[in-house]
Design an enzyme around this catalytic site. Structure first.
Site, mmCIF file in Angstrom:
data_model
loop_
_atom_site.group_PDB
_atom_site.id
_atom_site.type_symbol
_atom_site.label_atom_id
_atom_site.label_comp_id
_atom_site.label_asym_id
_atom_site.label_seq_id
_atom_site.Cartn_x
_atom_site.Cartn_y
_atom_site.Cartn_z
ATOM 1 N N SER A 143 58.732 40.003 5.944
ATOM 2 C CA SER A 143 59.166 38.677 5.456
ATOM 3 C C SER A 143 60.455 38.301 6.168
ATOM 4 O O SER A 143 61.193 39.192 6.628
ATOM 5 C CB SER A 143 59.412 38.743 3.945
ATOM 6 O OG SER A 143 60.079 37.581 3.495
ATOM 7 N N TYR A 156 64.021 42.376 -3.358
ATOM 8 C CA TYR A 156 62.910 41.960 -2.492
ATOM 9 C C TYR A 156 63.338 42.052 -1.026
ATOM 10 O O TYR A 156 62.591 42.567 -0.175
ATOM 11 C CB TYR A 156 62.500 40.525 -2.853
ATOM 12 C CG TYR A 156 61.312 39.989 -2.072
ATOM 13 C CD1 TYR A 156 60.005 40.354 -2.394
ATOM 14 C CD2 TYR A 156 61.496 39.099 -1.014
ATOM 15 C CE1 TYR A 156 58.920 39.851 -1.677
ATOM 16 C CE2 TYR A 156 60.416 38.595 -0.292
ATOM 17 C CZ TYR A 156 59.134 38.978 -0.638
ATOM 18 O OH TYR A 156 58.061 38.480 0.078
ATOM 19 N N LYS A 160 61.754 44.429 1.896
ATOM 20 C CA LYS A 160 61.149 43.933 3.137
ATOM 21 C C LYS A 160 61.890 44.482 4.363
ATOM 22 O O LYS A 160 61.278 44.674 5.424
ATOM 23 C CB LYS A 160 61.104 42.405 3.134
ATOM 24 C CG LYS A 160 60.122 41.842 2.105
ATOM 25 C CD LYS A 160 58.690 42.298 2.387
ATOM 26 C CE LYS A 160 57.663 41.724 1.425
ATOM 27 N NZ LYS A 160 56.287 42.125 1.722
HETATM 28 N N1 LIG Z 1 54.257 33.626 -0.083
HETATM 29 C C1 LIG Z 1 55.302 33.712 0.729
HETATM 30 O O1 LIG Z 1 56.051 32.749 0.934
HETATM 31 C C2 LIG Z 1 55.595 35.010 1.440
HETATM 32 C C3 LIG Z 1 56.570 35.019 2.435
HETATM 33 C C4 LIG Z 1 56.852 36.208 3.104
HETATM 34 C C5 LIG Z 1 56.141 37.351 2.798
HETATM 35 N N2 LIG Z 1 55.209 37.314 1.833
HETATM 36 C C6 LIG Z 1 54.511 38.563 1.538
HETATM 37 O O2 LIG Z 1 53.122 38.366 1.716
HETATM 38 C C7 LIG Z 1 52.410 39.306 0.907
HETATM 39 C C8 LIG Z 1 51.377 38.560 0.102
HETATM 40 O O3 LIG Z 1 52.061 37.627 -0.734
HETATM 41 P P1 LIG Z 1 51.363 36.344 -1.363
HETATM 42 O O4 LIG Z 1 52.300 35.232 -1.197
HETATM 43 O O5 LIG Z 1 49.956 36.227 -0.896
HETATM 44 O O6 LIG Z 1 51.414 36.772 -2.896
HETATM 45 P P2 LIG Z 1 50.342 36.634 -4.061
HETATM 46 O O7 LIG Z 1 51.091 36.943 -5.306
HETATM 47 O O8 LIG Z 1 49.622 35.323 -3.951
HETATM 48 O O9 LIG Z 1 49.284 37.802 -3.736
HETATM 49 C C9 LIG Z 1 49.662 39.146 -3.793
HETATM 50 C C10 LIG Z 1 48.454 39.999 -4.111
HETATM 51 O O10 LIG Z 1 48.906 41.359 -4.151
HETATM 52 C C11 LIG Z 1 48.328 41.971 -5.294
HETATM 53 N N3 LIG Z 1 49.187 43.090 -5.721
HETATM 54 C C12 LIG Z 1 50.417 43.011 -6.269
HETATM 55 N N4 LIG Z 1 50.872 44.234 -6.570
HETATM 56 C C13 LIG Z 1 49.911 45.106 -6.186
HETATM 57 C C14 LIG Z 1 49.806 46.529 -6.231
HETATM 58 N N5 LIG Z 1 50.769 47.296 -6.771
HETATM 59 N N6 LIG Z 1 48.698 47.094 -5.727
HETATM 60 C C15 LIG Z 1 47.695 46.328 -5.216
HETATM 61 N N7 LIG Z 1 47.741 44.986 -5.176
HETATM 62 C C16 LIG Z 1 48.839 44.382 -5.639
HETATM 63 C C17 LIG Z 1 48.237 40.879 -6.327
HETATM 64 O O11 LIG Z 1 47.300 41.180 -7.341
HETATM 65 C C18 LIG Z 1 47.837 39.694 -5.468
HETATM 66 O O12 LIG Z 1 46.429 39.579 -5.337
HETATM 67 C C19 LIG Z 1 53.463 40.013 0.054
HETATM 68 O O13 LIG Z 1 53.814 41.242 0.660
HETATM 69 C C20 LIG Z 1 54.644 39.059 0.114
HETATM 70 O O14 LIG Z 1 55.866 39.710 -0.112
HETATM 71 C C21 LIG Z 1 54.897 36.177 1.145
#
Ligand SMILES: NC(=O)c1ccc[n+]([C@@H]2O[C@H](COP(=O)([O-])OP(=O)(O)OC[C@H]3O[C@@H](n4cnc5c(N)ncnc54)[C@H](O)[C@@H]3O)[C@@H](O)[C@H]2O)c1
Length: 261
Positions: A143, A156, A160
């Protein structure tokens, strides 16, 4: 032939958001996809919809920070598809708190999934890939928060930054096994994760209505708009394909020009 034909891929956190977007794109490029998520019902519904589209997919339920569950998920993958070629350590979450209010539970729960879960996923995937003897690819979702600290996201950000460190350490460890380890670092992606963050900010009185937080957070994106999972899926497919074979230990910023490093 499609770029990912016959590649077997696990996507953790594949039941929604970015992971679902990645899984759908890899599937379009003919990969066999394992949707691995703590939310088994949602994972199954994504896998079912891929199968209906004529793709190869299964769902497994796991908590990425539970080693035995990770091992079982990999074993199920191998039983179904014969091997594991690509591991996307993508599952993660955030529970924002003002810096001075972060406590042991908040810090440890975020680090457990976002950082330790990536370590476990990397180790167990590498174990399988080493046994297969034909290399592999491990791809971690980092991230912008791993490159820059944000006051309300301290654990967080730490988690990351850990993803980036684990990516570099893994790349050094597994190069001899022809396993590459890379990460990509999104900025703002419109996923259900942001719904939760917006609600947290409303509950804390930081914003009045949904949308305000994402709007202010997105104001520094050079390209002028937040991304959708589909905007990042091509980068994920590139990292999963042979086109990226000569890249390892790298973090690809995929943030529309938000953090320039
Ligand atoms: N959305 C953003 O702006 C953003 C930006 C940078 C990085 N990210 C990263 O992208 C990745 C996905 O995020 P997202 O935005 O799709 O989030 P989201 O909440 O929409 O999806 C995350 C998924 O991970 C699953 N999950 C959570 N904890 C878990 C665990 N312990 N074991 C197995 N599954 C688990 C959840 O059930 C969910 O389906 C994450 O690592 C997040 O930190 C997101």
């Amino acid at each position: 032939m499609a770029r990912l034909q016959d590649r077997v891929v696990i996507v953790t956190g594949g039941a929604q958001g970015l992971g679902e977007g990645i899984a759908r794109r890899l599937s379009e490029e003919a990969a066999s996809v394992v949707i691995a998520d703590i939310n088994g019902a949602k994972a199954k519904s994504v896998a079912d919809s891929l199968i209906q589209e004529g793709q190869q997919a299964i769902a497994v339920t796991l908590d990425v920070a539970e080693r035995q569950q990770m091992r079982d998920a990999i074993q199920t993958t191998v039983e179904r598809f014969g091997r594991l070629d690509v591991m996307f350590n993508n599952a993660g979450f955030n529970r924002p708190l003002p810096f001075m209010e972060v406590d042991e539970d908040n810090f440890n729960s975020i680090m457990r999934v976002n950082a330790y879960g990536v370590l476990v996923g990397t180790q167990e995937a590498a174990r399988q890939m080493i046994a297969q003897g034909s290399g592999g690819k491990i791809i971690n979702t980092a991230s912008i928060a791993g490159r820059q600290g944000y006051a309300d996201f301290a654990p967080y950000c730490a988690s990351k930054a850990s993803v980036i460190s684990l990516t570099q350490a893994g790349a050094r460890e597994f190069a001899k096994n022809r396993i590459t380890v890379n990460a990509f670092a999104p900025g703002v992606v419109l996923t259900p994760l942001w719904d939760g963050l917006e609600q947290d900010m409303i509950d804390r009185g930081v914003i009045k209505q949904k949308g305000e937080f994402i709007e202010s957070f997105s104001s520094s994106i050079l390209l002028g708009f937040p991304s959708k999972p589909v905007d990042l899926a091509g980068i994920a497919a590139f990292l999963a394909s042979a086109d990226s074979d000569y890249i390892t230990g790298q973090v690809i910023m995929a943030d529309g020009g938000m953090v320039l490093v």
